[in-house]
Write an enzyme that holds these catalytic residues in place. Structure first.
Site, mmCIF file in Angstrom:
data_model
loop_
_atom_site.group_PDB
_atom_site.id
_atom_site.type_symbol
_atom_site.label_atom_id
_atom_site.label_comp_id
_atom_site.label_asym_id
_atom_site.label_seq_id
_atom_site.Cartn_x
_atom_site.Cartn_y
_atom_site.Cartn_z
ATOM 1 N N ALA A 66 -3.061 -4.545 2.278
ATOM 2 C CA ALA A 66 -3.635 -4.486 3.621
ATOM 3 C C ALA A 66 -3.652 -3.031 4.077
ATOM 4 O O ALA A 66 -2.892 -2.207 3.558
ATOM 5 C CB ALA A 66 -2.790 -5.327 4.571
ATOM 6 N N GLU A 108 -2.607 -10.646 -3.244
ATOM 7 C CA GLU A 108 -2.845 -11.940 -2.582
ATOM 8 C C GLU A 108 -4.311 -12.351 -2.686
ATOM 9 O O GLU A 108 -4.624 -13.536 -2.777
ATOM 10 C CB GLU A 108 -2.380 -11.870 -1.120
ATOM 11 C CG GLU A 108 -0.846 -11.777 -1.015
ATOM 12 C CD GLU A 108 -0.366 -11.540 0.402
ATOM 13 O OE1 GLU A 108 -0.725 -10.488 0.979
ATOM 14 O OE2 GLU A 108 0.366 -12.391 0.933
HETATM 15 N N1 3HC Z 1 -2.949 1.224 3.875
HETATM 16 C C1 3HC Z 1 -3.387 2.390 4.384
HETATM 17 N N2 3HC Z 1 -3.300 3.571 3.739
HETATM 18 C C2 3HC Z 1 -2.750 3.557 2.520
HETATM 19 C C3 3HC Z 1 -2.268 2.378 1.932
HETATM 20 C C4 3HC Z 1 -2.388 1.167 2.646
HETATM 21 N N3 3HC Z 1 -1.970 0.005 2.151
HETATM 22 N N4 3HC Z 1 -1.759 2.690 0.722
HETATM 23 C C5 3HC Z 1 -1.934 4.003 0.556
HETATM 24 N N5 3HC Z 1 -2.532 4.538 1.640
HETATM 25 C C6 3HC Z 1 -2.910 5.942 1.838
HETATM 26 C C7 3HC Z 1 -1.716 6.867 1.887
HETATM 27 O O1 3HC Z 1 -1.207 6.960 3.182
HETATM 28 C C8 3HC Z 1 -2.291 8.154 1.398
HETATM 29 O O2 3HC Z 1 -2.988 8.726 2.468
HETATM 30 P P1 3HC Z 1 -3.116 10.321 2.594
HETATM 31 O O3 3HC Z 1 -3.837 10.772 1.364
HETATM 32 O O4 3HC Z 1 -3.843 10.524 3.864
HETATM 33 O O5 3HC Z 1 -1.693 10.840 2.631
HETATM 34 C C9 3HC Z 1 -3.328 7.707 0.376
HETATM 35 O O6 3HC Z 1 -3.620 6.346 0.671
HETATM 36 C C10 3HC Z 1 -2.850 7.808 -1.048
HETATM 37 O O7 3HC Z 1 -1.598 7.163 -1.154
HETATM 38 P P2 3HC Z 1 -0.431 7.752 -2.058
HETATM 39 O O8 3HC Z 1 -0.252 9.189 -1.794
HETATM 40 O O9 3HC Z 1 0.720 6.853 -1.884
HETATM 41 O O10 3HC Z 1 -1.086 7.591 -3.512
HETATM 42 P P3 3HC Z 1 -0.400 7.226 -4.881
HETATM 43 O O11 3HC Z 1 -1.478 7.278 -5.878
HETATM 44 O O12 3HC Z 1 0.830 8.018 -5.067
HETATM 45 O O13 3HC Z 1 0.081 5.701 -4.740
HETATM 46 C C11 3HC Z 1 -0.140 3.391 -4.161
HETATM 47 C C12 3HC Z 1 -0.856 4.677 -4.611
HETATM 48 C C13 3HC Z 1 0.815 2.911 -5.260
HETATM 49 C C14 3HC Z 1 -1.190 2.355 -3.902
HETATM 50 C C15 3HC Z 1 0.699 3.694 -2.888
HETATM 51 O O14 3HC Z 1 -0.147 4.319 -1.951
HETATM 52 C C16 3HC Z 1 1.293 2.489 -2.233
HETATM 53 O O15 3HC Z 1 2.322 2.023 -2.645
HETATM 54 N N6 3HC Z 1 0.625 2.003 -1.150
HETATM 55 C C17 3HC Z 1 1.166 0.922 -0.366
HETATM 56 C C18 3HC Z 1 0.997 -0.396 -1.046
HETATM 57 C C19 3HC Z 1 1.525 -1.492 -0.159
HETATM 58 O O16 3HC Z 1 2.581 -1.424 0.400
HETATM 59 N N7 3HC Z 1 0.731 -2.561 -0.043
HETATM 60 C C20 3HC Z 1 1.100 -3.643 0.815
HETATM 61 C C21 3HC Z 1 0.600 -3.394 2.185
HETATM 62 S S1 3HC Z 1 1.135 -4.581 3.357
HETATM 63 C C22 3HC Z 1 0.205 -5.928 3.035
HETATM 64 O O17 3HC Z 1 -0.557 -5.945 2.116
HETATM 65 C C23 3HC Z 1 0.404 -7.072 3.961
HETATM 66 C C24 3HC Z 1 -0.243 -8.311 3.456
HETATM 67 O O18 3HC Z 1 0.716 -9.109 2.802
HETATM 68 C C25 3HC Z 1 -0.855 -9.110 4.565
#
Ligand code: 3HC
Length: 691
Positions: A66, A108
């Site tokens: 998300a 999901e």
């Molecule tokens: N939402 C919004 N922005 C996100 C994001 C997300 N889910 N995931 C990453 N970003 C953004 C980061 O803030 C970063 O922004 P920036 O360049 O402005 O700093 C950019 O994307 C790149 O992210 P990373 O620097 O972390 O890039 P990496 O390549 O190192 O890692 C990744 C990629 C493994 C996908 C890592 O970004 C990550 O772990 N993201 C979060 C994943 C996550 O937690 N997903 C679950 C979200 S909650 C959800 O899904 C709820 C649902 O159940 C309803």
């Protein structure tokens, strides 16, 4: 090709509709992506030429979850559920084609597809717990239907990213396709599904894995018990467990309603707000205003480390783990052998615990070379000095490095408190000198404090930050001051804990308050672990402090079986009557009346003193932004991530309240204590540190 919207397109190739999402950087499921999925699926469903659909993403990853930036804002249609319903309810098979990471909402969505294929490097996971959340789009209900309750419990509470091979073994992925052939592989798989007339398999309908756990509440009771320590203080792990319980015990719809209810509670709560803040704070810390992302860096192909002690060895492991060869230099063979033997033992223990194979352990060990000759560092791209904290020794080493190491290399010091600018005066290339302060144990702790001296070049900073990320650290930049960001604030807290001892509070009373607040251990337990005799010697000891008195009685910490606490053979700590007497006598000797101090006062004096020091650090420009300070404290000192960090905590309390309390404590804070002018100013203006 049909353009669905700004981020989605549909191509039909010989009966297969390829619905492609392109929303850099990580294809997060923001409104436009959800819209693209809904409309794209509707178009594919309506097109008689489409017999099956492949859902694929462009760029570096499948849907990574998300859009976290949307949380806490009014919802924007369509919802993720609508997109999922379009996929799961499609009249044609839908196949998810996974590369990079299918995380959170991304997985999901994939779980609503009828089949999933992935390239071998892909990873799947539900990492919501790290954001203080639970998978809120059916993940807790669908995942256990594939992998079983026990594995699902581990995955949702651990938030781990699971590799494609393991996903295949668990049935989370149906087939692996070649690394360079995701699209073709997914299309071929879709054709197979059609040719074999495979059903429109819906994960929600599966029950056999859940049936295996039904009527066995002990699975959950044991899991809670086994992880109680790890989950201490956190809400999200418990809520995740409840959702898996619901999956086992309730019909799908009812389970999903329970998931939604608990998700809503978490997403609006203080813990998740703090943890989401932490997620962006870590990423923000990488951005240095005057060192842009395109600053040239030194390619680090070989690293030198001076000092093979606990710190040097731990630092070396980080690089070996990332496949980078390291030369470790010591002054004598015995110390070198000892250091290398410790590293070997660490790797072998990890292999025995199943973290990787013994062959992998050997591969990493083979990347380490010992040497007694600094000349062997001549061709290193980065050299990190990790010897004991004495300025003269460090300067001598840097002067030698200056003559030996090739031009253009980065010369780093692991100093935790010394003046980096002074160290840099020992070389003719001060621009190459940067601080890389690792935290003990250096192969475990995530923080890397990168220290910028007056003359440090942008290239040296960018290189240190970049290599930090490569070896899996969270890097934060600090300017030069005694103790940098982290230890300077630790000293401010230490001043309060020491003062409170002299007011008659016992060390275990202070430790308990900080432990209950969520720190991994209190300051006195930490001192016992580190050793009370750091910098102490019997010859110069004058019985002038409580620490000296303890050391003189050979209570030098855990290693001598006694320090502030008494320890048994298993190193369990117990409050000590000897220590109590030493403190009581010492306080009396100082002519002071011991007084009872409330837990609230203990906590406030410790944390508010830290916040105040943080504000000074910010005011002096030692930290670029308040959130960097929080990154340091969460990742280097175990500040509970669900409380965001000291500066986030200050905002949570309210800065006016922080100032009012500090003023109320007045002289108790100590003769040298002054309130930060920045803190006072911001409080008066009603501002926040981390807005
Ligand atoms: N939402 C919004 N922005 C996100 C994001 C997300 N889910 N995931 C990453 N970003 C953004 C980061 O803030 C970063 O922004 P920036 O360049 O402005 O700093 C950019 O994307 C790149 O992210 P990373 O620097 O972390 O890039 P990496 O390549 O190192 O890692 C990744 C990629 C493994 C996908 C890592 O970004 C990550 O772990 N993201 C979060 C994943 C996550 O937690 N997903 C679950 C979200 S909650 C959800 O899904 C709820 C649902 O159940 C309803």
């Amino acid at each position: 090709m049909t353009v669905i919207n700004t981020v989605a397109s549909l191509v039909v190739e010989d009966g297969i509709g390829i619905l492609s999402i392109n929303y850099p950087p990580v294809n997060a499921l923001s409104q436009s992506v959800r819209e693209g999925l809904v409309q794209g699926m509707r178009a594919a469903n309506a097109d008689p030429a489409v017999k099956a659909v492949v859902l694929i993403c462009e760029g570096r990853t499948f849907l990574a979850g998300a859009d976290i930036t949307e949380f806490g804002k009014p919802p924007r249609a369509p919802s993720l559920f609508e997109a999922q319903d379009e996929i799961e309810g499609a009249a044609k098979p839908v196949i998810a084609a996974i590369h990079g990471t299918a995380l959170g909402g991304g997985l999901e969505v994939a779980l609503c597809c009828h089949y999933r294929v992935a390239v071998p490097s892909a990873k799947c996971g539900l990492p919501e717990v790290h954001l203080g959340l639970l998978p809120g789009a059916g993940g807790t209900q669908r995942l256990p239907r594939i992998v079983g309750a026990e594995r699902a419990l581990e995955m949702v509470t651990g938030g781990t990213h699971v590799g494609a091979a393991e996903c295949l073994a668990m049935g989370l992925v149906d087939e692996l396709v070649p690394a360079d052939g995701l699209r073709a592989g997914a299309i071929a798989f879709a054709r197979k599904v059609l040719a074999e007339g495979r059903p429109l398999r819906k994960v929600r309908d599966a029950d056999d894995k859940l049936a295996a756990a039904r009527g066995k509440p002990e699975i959950f009771a044991e899991f809670r018990k086994a992880n109680a320590r790890k989950f201490r203080g956190f809400l999200a792990p418990e809520y995740n467990i409840r959702c898996i319980e619901a999956a086992v015990n309730l019909p799908f719809e009812a389970g999903q309603r329970e998931e939604r209810r608990l998700f809503t509670e978490l997403v609006t709560g203080a813990q998740s707000i703090a943890q989401r803040y932490g997620f962006f704070a870590e990423r923000m810390a990488q951005k240095i205003p005057d060192v842009p992302a395109d600053t040239p860096t030194v390619a680090v192909a070989k690293v030198g480390i001076i000092g093979a002690g606990t710190m040097g060895g731990g630092i070396a492991m980080n690089f070996a783990n990332a496949g980078i060869p390291v030369t470790l230099v010591e002054t004598n063979q015995a110390a070198l052998d000892r250091g290398l033997a410790v590293v070997r033992r660490n790797y072998e223990n990890s292999a025995k615990r199943g973290r990787f194979t013994m062959a992998e352990a050997e591969r990493r060990i083979a990347l380490l070379t010992g040497s007694l000759d600094m000349n062997s560092l001549a061709d290193c791209d980065l050299v990190i000095e990790a010897v004991f904290e004495e300025m003269a020794v460090k300067k001598d080493i840097f002067a030698k490095l200056d003559r030996i190491v090739k031009p253009g290399a980065v010369l780093a010091s692991n100093t935790s408190a010394l003046n980096l600018n002074e160290i840099a005066t020992a070389v003719l290339r001060p621009e190459a000198v940067v601080g890389m302060h690792f935290f003990s144990p250096a192969n475990v702790m995530r923080l890397l404090e990168v220290v910028r001296g007056d003359k440090t070049s942008k290239t040296a900073i960018a290189t240190a930050m970049q290599i930090g990320k490569k070896i899996g650290k969270v890097a934060a930049l600090s300017g030069v001051c005694p103790g940098f960001i982290g230890n300077r604030m630790l000293a401010a807290r230490g001043a309060q804990t020491q003062a409170m001892l002299l007011e008659g509070v016992m060390p275990w009373d202070i430790d308990k308050v900080l432990y209950d607040f969520g720190m991994p251990m209190g300051p006195f337990a930490m001192s016992d672990l580190a050793g009370l005799d750091l910098g102490w010697s019997r010859e110069t000891s004058k019985s002038s402090t409580i620490r000296e008195l303890l050391c003189e009685r050979d209570r030098r910490g855990q290693k001598t079986g006694a320090g502030f606490y008494d320890y048994d053979e298993a190193r369990n700590a117990k409050p000590s009557e000897v220590t109590r007497q030493i403190i009581t006598d010492f306080v009396a000797q100082q002519g002071r009346q011991p007084r009872a101090i409330s837990e609230t006062e203990i906590l406030e004096r410790c944390t508010l003193a830290m916040i105040n020091e943080g504000a000074k650090i910010l005011d002096e420009g030692i930290a670029i932004r308040a959130s960097d300070i929080d990154v340091v404290w969460v990742n280097g000192y175990g500040w509970p991530v669900y409380r965001g960090g000291p500066m986030h905590h200050a905002d949570h309390i309210g800065l006016a309240e922080v100032v009012a309390k500090l003023k109320a404590y007045g002289p108790l804070m100590g003769p040298d204590f002054t309130i930060s002018p920045l803190l006072e100013r911001m409080a008066a203006e009603g501002k926040k540190f981390t807005a």
